[in-house]
Design an enzyme around this catalytic site. Structure first.
Site, mmCIF file in Angstrom:
data_model
loop_
_atom_site.group_PDB
_atom_site.id
_atom_site.type_symbol
_atom_site.label_atom_id
_atom_site.label_comp_id
_atom_site.label_asym_id
_atom_site.label_seq_id
_atom_site.Cartn_x
_atom_site.Cartn_y
_atom_site.Cartn_z
ATOM 1 N N ASP A 1 5.671 43.430 -11.254
ATOM 2 C CA ASP A 1 5.461 44.152 -9.823
ATOM 3 C C ASP A 1 6.087 45.813 -9.782
ATOM 4 O O ASP A 1 6.931 45.905 -10.433
ATOM 5 C CB ASP A 1 6.252 43.604 -8.569
ATOM 6 C CG ASP A 1 5.739 44.016 -7.334
ATOM 7 O OD1 ASP A 1 4.465 43.910 -7.142
ATOM 8 O OD2 ASP A 1 6.860 44.654 -6.693
ATOM 9 N N GLU B 1 1.582 46.279 -12.722
ATOM 10 C CA GLU B 1 1.018 47.302 -11.675
ATOM 11 C C GLU B 1 1.537 48.828 -12.115
ATOM 12 O O GLU B 1 2.757 48.976 -12.038
ATOM 13 C CB GLU B 1 1.585 47.133 -10.102
ATOM 14 C CG GLU B 1 1.161 46.268 -9.511
ATOM 15 C CD GLU B 1 1.558 45.857 -8.131
ATOM 16 O OE1 GLU B 1 0.830 45.886 -6.935
ATOM 17 O OE2 GLU B 1 2.612 45.883 -7.615
#
Ligand code: CA
Length: 651
Positions: free
Chosen positions: A333, A364
């Site tokens: 994340d 990400e």
């Protein structure tokens, strides 16, 4: 020491030299005794407190820990304390704080007390033989939230297992348990996805584990990094149960042909006042110029991943999940807040232990705000893909937004919803942006995750309703124009060389009724609606065909740095009608070349057939034409808003 002084000290090489420690941390037990090790270099005093229970009653024993150098505190006994709960009282600058063990591997309810655990005793039967299925031609990643997966009573999952890890162990489930239409594991097998990405399954803080009802959160708020979340276990009060049940879920997923990816959030914690903060105030957190907690996550705090003991903590955690729980990969994340050096070390450590590229790693490549790492730190963001190892991948927001329009703007449009379809842009998406000077500069398609929807932002269906059925917004209805756009969008990203990824339920028009951010919305809104899966079964079938075909196409599965050279031609035939020709040689494929045609106009497009034995693989009505290939006729017809894939059969 003032706050900015703290930042300077913790960033210094001298602090690292003095206190970096590579020995054991956490609690360990066996027949010959139990040891506790805590890294707390700024503490004046550390007291260990032992409890019989995970949350009730006082300590039955308190022990002063001994400082053994390099910032480490230790206490040991000849007793095997397996099953005993504990916490620490850490005194820094004369302030004593109660804290759980940052290295805890089990805990009581809500993670406030840690637990000594004999991990071997949590292994399900046959765990030693548990093995991930062999790699196939392509990784097709399916993102699942544990509670969403089986919360719907129509799932056919036993009531006591709904919303739990255990639901992943129930095979052959069907809609309403009627024996006709597959759900859950059964559905995923039929669909053909290869990797199940579990949204956070570590212990998070936003849901009270005593509440077994509708309380819901995605879980991007870590509390105990190395312990499974309690709400997903059938008994969150006893620390060993969640550990065993997550292992059972992974074992079952492996047995049913899936690899398992864990969603990890090493960029911030549930609150600044975490066990990491309480053991070594500020060390694990970045501070801004004024000394306040930096907020690159948008969640109030930000881990200082570039500091040596924070980096060690994260590497230890990743390796622990891979080793103890047999996780096959990790989705990071806000990876753009972590640093390049850390990601490189994680890649190397996984490769050294399990073989090159064996564990899938991607994240990400962005942050949620301005980050404040130590000067000179390179962040693992979009601008640094080419300095990251080739097998550290990233979500490709460029393809995502070009195909369906921006996630920031409900009205934003792309290739499938009236934003214009351009052959040049399409070719870039097909190549997975694996070439220099593009909007997303992957070093090979191995770095590109191709997707149109994930848990964040509108579901694909909702985004299409908002742009194609914008006046009436009929989220629940199977609107033909929206179905056409959805099918074309799916055909498009399954024709991109990066690794395909989808939010569970995208294949049956998953809707959240237009809600953009459902992170804490009720489970009944977030859940996978298995009646809808049946209702939209023709769309499911279209995805199934695309996934099956994808595995047959070496061109699109090619993850080499040269894969982009396979795109031979990209032609703008007319406005909103594009043609891409691809070299599909290699492997045992039936087809040596592919032609992809995308028609984003409102009219039927006709073209003369091409020379040679071109077979129809996918058209507007079926993505399974390739299973019984027929020659494309004299005239090619491409209906409005649809894809046509052709394959040149070997002579
Ligand atoms: Ca929790």
């Amino acid at each position: 020491m003032d706050l900015t002084g703290m930042k300077v000290r913790f960033d210094s090489a001298e602090f690292e030299r003095q206190y970096h420690y590579d020995g054991p941390l956490g609690s360990f037990c066996n027949e010959s005794g139990t040891q506790f090790f805590l890294w707390a270099p700024t503490a004046q005093d550390v007291v260990l407190r032992l409890y019989r229970d995970g949350y009730r009653g006082g300590a039955f024993k308190t022990e002063r820990m001994t400082s053994i150098g390099e910032g480490v505190w230790c206490w040991e006994t000849k007793d095997n304390l397996s099953g005993t709960y504990y916490d620490y009282l850490v005194t820094v600058h004369d302030v004593a704080r109660e804290t759980a063990d940052p290295y805890a591997r089990a805990c009581g309810i809500n993670g406030e007390r840690s637990m000594v655990i004999d991990l071997k005793s949590t292994d399900p039967k046959g765990w030693e033989e548990d093995k991930a299925p062999a790699h196939g031609a392509e990784a097709i990643i399916y993102e699942v939230h544990v509670k969403d997966f089986s919360w719907d009573p129509a799932s056919g999952v036993k009531p006591e297992w709904r919303g739990k890890f255990k639901a992943f162990t129930q095979e052959n489930t069907t809609l309403n348990d009627k024996g006709h239409y597959p759900t859950c594991l059964n559905h995923m097998k039929k669909l053909g996805v290869t990797h199940v990405q579990l949204m956070p399954v570590y212990d998070y803080g936003s849901v009270d584990e005593r509440d077994n009802g509708e309380s819901y959160n995605w879980g991007y708020d870590p509390a105990n990094y190395n312990v499974p979340e309690g709400t997903y276990s059938t008994d969150p009060y006893h620390g060993e149960v969640r550990v065993r049940e997550l292992k059972e879920a992974i074992q079952s997923l492996h047995k049913n042909g899936f690899r398992v990816i864990m969603d990890v959030v090493y960029n911030h914690t549930f609150k600044l006042d975490s066990c990491l903060w309480k053991t070594v105030p500020w060390y694990f957190y970045r501070q801004d110029e004024g000394g306040a907690a930096s907020n690159g996550s948008g969640c109030g705090n930000e881990l200082a991943t570039e500091r040596s003991m924070c980096a060690r903590y994260i590497i230890d955690s990743v390796l622990y999940w891979a080793e103890e729980y047999h996780m096959d990969g990790f989705r990071f994340d806000l990876m753009g807040m972590l640093d390049v050096d850390l990601m490189t070390r994680i890649r190397s450590a996984c490769d050294a232990r399990w073989g090159k590229g064996e564990k899938l790693l991607y994240g990400e490549p962005w942050s949620g705000g301005a980050c404040h790492p130590r000067a000179g730190t390179e962040l693992a963001d979009k601008g640094h893909l080419r300095v990251l190892p080739p097998e550290v991948g990233a979500f490709c927001d460029t393809t995502r937004d070009m195909v369906k329009g921006s996630v920031m703007d409900a009205n934003g449009r792309g290739m499938i919803n009236g934003g214009g379809l351009y052959a040049d842009a399409l070719a870039c998406c097909v190549k997975g942006w694996a070439f220099p000077n593009g909007a997303f500069q992957a070093s090979s398609p191995a770095q590109t995750i191709s997707y149109l929807s994930c848990h964040d932002d509108w579901t694909l269906w909702d985004k299409l309703i908002l742009t194609v059925d914008e006046k009436r917004k009929r989220f629940q209805e199977p609107i033909q124009a929206v179905l056409d756009a959805n099918k074309m969008g799916a055909a498009l990203y399954f024709a991109c060389m990066g690794r395909p990824f989808l939010l569970s339920g995208e294949e049956f028009a998953r809707t959240k009724g237009g809600l953009r951010n459902s992170y804490n919305a009720p489970a009944k809104l977030n859940k996978l609606d298995w009646n809808r899966a049946f209702r939209f079964r023709s769309l499911v079938d279209y995805y199934e065909g695309l996934i099956g075909l994808r595995k047959q196409l070496p061109a699109l599965c090619d993850k080499s740095a040269e894969a982009a050279n396979r795109v031979l031609k990209a032609v703008q035939v007319t406005a909103n009608l594009a043609y891409v020709e691809i070299d599909n040689t290699g492997g045992s494929s039936r087809w040596t070349k592919l032609i992809l045609l995308f028609n984003a106009t409102n009219e039927l497009q006709k073209r003369n057939n091409l020379k040679g034995s071109w077979e129809v693989l996918v058209d507007s009505t079926s993505s399974k034409r390739w299973m019984k290939p027929e020659l494309a006729g004299e005239k090619l017809e491409i209906p409005p808003m649809s894809a046509l894939f052709l394959g040149l059969a070997k002579e």
